[in-house]
Write an enzyme that holds these catalytic residues in place. Structure first.
Site, PDB file in Angstrom:
ATOM      1  N   ASN A   1       0.844  -1.182   0.000  1.00 56.20           N
ATOM      2  CA  ASN A   1       0.000   0.000   0.000  1.00 56.20           C
ATOM      3  C   ASN A   1       0.887   1.242   0.000  1.00 56.20           C
ATOM      4  OD1 ASN A   1       0.543  -0.892   2.710  1.00 56.20           O
ATOM      5  ND2 ASN A   1      -1.161   0.287   3.522  1.00 56.20           N
TER       6      ASN A   1
ATOM      7  N   GLU B   1       0.458   5.324   0.555  1.00 55.74           N
ATOM      8  CA  GLU B   1      -0.432   6.394   0.993  1.00 55.74           C
ATOM      9  C   GLU B   1      -0.006   7.747   0.442  1.00 55.74           C
ATOM     10  OE1 GLU B   1      -1.823   4.366   5.184  1.00 55.74           O
ATOM     11  OE2 GLU B   1      -0.445   6.061   5.285  1.00 55.74           O
ATOM     12  N   CYS B   2      -0.946   8.648   0.480  1.00 53.52           N
ATOM     13  CA  CYS B   2      -0.741  10.007  -0.003  1.00 53.52           C
ATOM     14  C   CYS B   2      -1.484  10.950   0.943  1.00 53.52           C
ATOM     15  CB  CYS B   2      -1.301  10.094  -1.422  1.00 53.52           C
ATOM     16  SG  CYS B   2      -1.068  11.674  -2.214  1.00 53.52           S
TER      17      CYS B   2
ATOM     18  N   SER C   1      -3.296  13.327   0.267  1.00 53.48           N
ATOM     19  CA  SER C   1      -4.650  13.390  -0.270  1.00 53.48           C
ATOM     20  C   SER C   1      -5.154  11.952  -0.282  1.00 53.48           C
ATOM     21  CB  SER C   1      -4.628  13.963  -1.689  1.00 53.48           C
ATOM     22  OG  SER C   1      -5.903  13.845  -2.268  1.00 53.48           O
ATOM     23  N   TYR C   2      -5.836  11.544   0.791  1.00 51.15           N
ATOM     24  CA  TYR C   2      -6.152  10.139   1.026  1.00 51.15           C
ATOM     25  C   TYR C   2      -6.772   9.428  -0.176  1.00 51.15           C
ATOM     26  CZ  TYR C   2      -5.180  11.093   5.936  1.00 51.15           C
ATOM     27  OH  TYR C   2      -4.579  11.445   7.111  1.00 51.15           O
TER      28      TYR C   2
ATOM     29  N   GLU D   1      -3.027  -4.709  -3.057  1.00 52.91           N
ATOM     30  CA  GLU D   1      -3.569  -5.619  -4.058  1.00 52.91           C
ATOM     31  C   GLU D   1      -3.606  -4.954  -5.428  1.00 52.91           C
ATOM     32  OE1 GLU D   1      -4.723  -4.760  -1.063  1.00 52.91           O
ATOM     33  OE2 GLU D   1      -6.319  -6.125  -0.426  1.00 52.91           O
TER      34      GLU D   1
ATOM     35  N   CYS E   1     -10.716  -3.034  -4.194  1.00 49.70           N
ATOM     36  CA  CYS E   1      -9.783  -4.088  -4.606  1.00 49.70           C
ATOM     37  C   CYS E   1     -10.531  -5.333  -5.050  1.00 49.70           C
ATOM     38  CB  CYS E   1      -8.805  -4.419  -3.484  1.00 49.70           C
ATOM     39  SG  CYS E   1      -7.566  -3.127  -3.239  1.00 49.70           S
TER      40      CYS E   1
END
Length: 133
Positions: A42, A44-45, A47-48, A55, A89
């Site tokens: 995963n 992340e950013c 800006s969610y 996946e 996903c």
């Protein structure tokens, strides 16, 4: 490749997760029918909405290399609980077949096996679009 070996690859992928906000790393390893493995974590950013799950990272890597014939995907998150694919996903996975095997694990030794059809019954797939044409 065995389910256990694929789970080990997912655990290794989890180590590369970029999770400064949730602190919840997830790893995935995808095996294609040709025997090639694609891993993902995963990412992340701030800006969610721009965050990408492990996946989908593995799937997008596989697809971008022209390898669309997915056999199974191993997913691992928390070592104390099973981490299942989110709804987005699941929808992306079923795009490539209803019989894709999902190995959901806590460790190399402790995991459960499903098909995407088990986790997303009555899904909307490319077949539904063909019925309308």
């Amino acid at each position: 490749m065995t389910e256990k070996e694929l789970m080990k690859k997912a655990i290794e992928a989890r180590e590369k997760a970029y999770v400064p906000y949730s602190k919840f790393p997830v790893g995935a390893a995808l095996l294609t029918k040709s025997g090639k493995v694609h891993t993902g974590c995963n990412i992340e950013c701030a800006s969610y909405g721009a965050t990408n799950c492990a996946e989908r990272t593995a799937i997008f890597k596989s697809v971008s290399e022209g390898d669309l014939d997915i056999d199974m995907i191993a997913v691992v998150g928390d070592e104390n609980a099973y981490t299942y694919p989110c709804g987005i996903c699941r929808q992306v996975i079923v795009e490539y077949g209803k019989n894709i095997k999902l190995i959901i694990g806590k460790s190399e030794e402790e995991y459960k096996v499903y098909t995407i059809e088990n986790l997303l019954p009555h899904s909307f797939t490319p077949d539904d679009l063909e019925k309308n044409n």
